[in-house]
Enzyme design. Sequence first.
Site, PDB file in Angstrom:
ATOM      1  N   ARG A  55     -11.670   3.593 -35.186  1.00 40.68           N
ATOM      2  CA  ARG A  55     -10.835   3.469 -36.327  1.00 40.68           C
ATOM      3  C   ARG A  55     -11.015   1.659 -36.744  1.00 40.68           C
ATOM      4  NH1 ARG A  55      -5.891   4.499 -31.992  1.00 40.68           N
ATOM      5  NH2 ARG A  55      -7.552   3.307 -30.618  1.00 40.68           N
ATOM      6  N   LYS A 166     -18.143  11.009 -18.869  1.00 38.37           N
ATOM      7  CA  LYS A 166     -17.191  11.294 -17.588  1.00 38.37           C
ATOM      8  C   LYS A 166     -16.150  10.403 -18.527  1.00 38.37           C
ATOM      9  CE  LYS A 166     -18.596   8.074 -14.521  1.00 38.37           C
ATOM     10  NZ  LYS A 166     -17.192   7.209 -14.389  1.00 38.37           N
ATOM     11  N   HIS A 196     -25.340   9.603 -17.276  1.00 41.93           N
ATOM     12  CA  HIS A 196     -26.313   8.582 -16.565  1.00 41.93           C
ATOM     13  C   HIS A 196     -27.282   8.662 -15.697  1.00 41.93           C
ATOM     14  CE1 HIS A 196     -23.851   5.538 -15.485  1.00 41.93           C
ATOM     15  NE2 HIS A 196     -24.509   5.203 -14.752  1.00 41.93           N
ATOM     16  N   ASP A 255     -14.499   8.140  -9.847  1.00 45.60           N
ATOM     17  CA  ASP A 255     -15.108   7.341 -11.267  1.00 45.60           C
ATOM     18  C   ASP A 255     -16.698   7.510 -10.174  1.00 45.60           C
ATOM     19  OD1 ASP A 255     -15.728   5.960 -12.757  1.00 45.60           O
ATOM     20  OD2 ASP A 255     -16.626   4.290 -11.441  1.00 45.60           O
ATOM     21  N   HIS A 260     -20.998  11.389  -9.732  1.00 48.32           N
ATOM     22  CA  HIS A 260     -21.879  10.651  -9.473  1.00 48.32           C
ATOM     23  C   HIS A 260     -22.823  10.693  -8.720  1.00 48.32           C
ATOM     24  CE1 HIS A 260     -22.092   8.775 -13.920  1.00 48.32           C
ATOM     25  NE2 HIS A 260     -21.053   8.066 -13.093  1.00 48.32           N
ATOM     26  N   LYS A 360     -17.363  -1.696  -4.965  1.00 47.48           N
ATOM     27  CA  LYS A 360     -17.594  -2.421  -6.567  1.00 47.48           C
ATOM     28  C   LYS A 360     -16.986  -3.707  -5.410  1.00 47.48           C
ATOM     29  CE  LYS A 360     -16.077  -0.013 -11.280  1.00 47.48           C
ATOM     30  NZ  LYS A 360     -16.692  -0.921 -11.328  1.00 47.48           N
ATOM     31  N   LYS A 365     -26.112  -5.161  -4.853  1.00 48.96           N
ATOM     32  CA  LYS A 365     -26.423  -3.650  -6.041  1.00 48.96           C
ATOM     33  C   LYS A 365     -27.623  -3.050  -5.878  1.00 48.96           C
ATOM     34  CE  LYS A 365     -26.585  -3.000 -11.063  1.00 48.96           C
ATOM     35  NZ  LYS A 365     -26.247  -1.645 -11.309  1.00 48.96           N
TER      36      LYS A 365
END
Length: 509
Positions: A55, A166, A196, A255, A260, A360, A365
Site C-alpha cells: 500500500r 508463519k 526459515h 511462535d 520451529h 526471549k 542467543k
Amino acid sequence: MSPTTLNDPNAYSNCLIVIFGASGDLTKRKLIPALYSLWESGQAPKSFAILGVSRTEFTSESYRDKLFEFSKGSYDPEKWKEFSQCIYYHPGDPTATGSWKDISSTICDISEKHDLGQNRMFYLSVGPQFFEPIINNIGSSGLVTEGRRYCSIGEERPWQRIVIEKPFGSDPASAIKLNNTLAAVFDEDSIYRIDHYLGKELVQNLLVVRFANSIFEPLWNSNYIDHVQITASETVGVEGRGAYYDSPAGGAMRDMVQSHLMQVLSFMAMEPPVRMDAADIRTEKNKIFKALRVPKYEDVPKIAVRGQYGGGQISGKPVMGYRDEKGVAPESQTDTYAAMQVYVDTWRWGGVPFYLRSGKAMAEKKTEIVIYFKPTPHLLLKEEAKKQKPNQIIINVHPNEGIRLRFEGKVPGLGLKIKDVVMDFDYIKQWDVEPSDGYAILLNDVLRGDQMLFKHRDEIEISWNAVQPVLDYWADNPQDDLPNYNAGTWGPSSADIMMARDNRYWHNY
C-alpha cells in the site's frame, strides 16, 4: 534436494516473483538480499522479474533506490544496477478486491515484457490477518492455472506457487481453515509453508549425520539415549512488536515451540526415508507428528512451563520488562518463555523425553540440539563416576554452527583421574565458508519446485494438536507470578524444577 541442479540454469523455469508486503522489513532484510544472492551466484532462472505489491506509495525507481539505501552497502553498485532492472513496484492493497484489476494487469504486463509465461511465485510477506483475503483474491483473479489447461504429453506446463510465512493459524481450527483456503486455490504440491529454521545448514545436516554415518544411527534410539533437549533462545525482547506478540497468535509456545522446534524434533526423530526426496521425507516426518503424545489437560503443570521476562540487563545494558513494552497489556499472560516435555510414542523413541524450550530476553542467543546418552550399565570407576557428566552430542544450529561430541578421558599423569573431553566440528573453520542464509536456500528450492524443507498441511494440523492442551490450560489458569524471570537470565526457576523432578538439568552453557 538434487545437488547437481543447484548451479544449472536449466533447472529453473523463467518466472515472475510477486511479493505482497513488499515495503515491509522482511522483504528488505531477507527476501531481496536472498534473491540478489541467488542471481549473483547463478542460482536463478535465466529470465525472471520481481514485482513488489504494497500500500505504500512508491514508483519502481524509488522502490529500487529504497532497497539499495536500506542495504547499507551490502550490494555491489554495478551488479545492483543490473539486478534491480528486474524489480518493479505496484502500489495497491492486495486484500481489497477492487485493487486486483490493476494488480493482475501489472502482473501480465511484466510477464509479457520479460517473456515469463504464466510461471509465478506468490510470496505472502504480510501479517496473518491478511493471508486469507489475499489468497482468495489470487484465486478470483484467474492467474492460477497450475497446468490444468495444458494436458498434452510432453508439453511444458506453467506453474504457480505460493509461499506463506508463519503463523499457520493460532490453534487447530484456524490452521485447518487457513489450509482449506489455500487448498481452494492451489494444489498441495504448489504450497510452500516456509520455516526459515529448516533453511539452516545444521538442521539439514541432521539428515547427513544420522543417515550417512554408521557410528551414529545404531545409537539413535531409546536403548542408548536418555533424553533430548532442543533450545531456541534469544537475547532480544519483543523490540517494539509488543502489540503483535501480545495478540492471540503470539507467545513463545505458538511462535516457536509449535512451529520451529517441532520441525527440528521431526528431523531429529524421523526414520530413514526410502529416498532423499520431498515426498519420502515428508512421509517420515508425518509419522513422527502422528506419534506425538497429546498431553492430558490435568498433566500440563507437570510437563509445561510458562515464563515472562521482567526488567534486567543483557550485556551490561538495561532491558525493560515485557509488560512495559508498547502495546502489551499491563497484566498480560503472554508467554515470552515456554518449555515443554514431549514424547514420541514409537518403537525407536518409547520412553525418551524431548524437552523443547524457547525464550526471549535470555542470557545467550543460541539454537541447539543436545542428545544426552544414558550412563554405562556398570560403573567400574565408581568414585570418579560420581563426577562424570553424561556423554553428549551437541548440534549447534546457530550461531557457532557445528557439532560437538562430549565424552570421558583420562587426565595425563599419575593416578586415574577422569575429565570430560570435547571433539569439535566447527562448520565455518572446517569448510572455510559462511553458512548460507536460510531464505536463499529455501527460495532456491521454491524456484526449483523442491518441497523437502517445507511443511505439509498434515504437519501443521497435527503439531497444533500436541500443544493445544497446554495453551488451553494456560488460558484457563492465569499465573499470578508473572513476570517470573529477569531479562538476561535462563528463564523461570520452574523450568529448572521441571527438569530436576526427573534428575535432569538444562544445557545452558
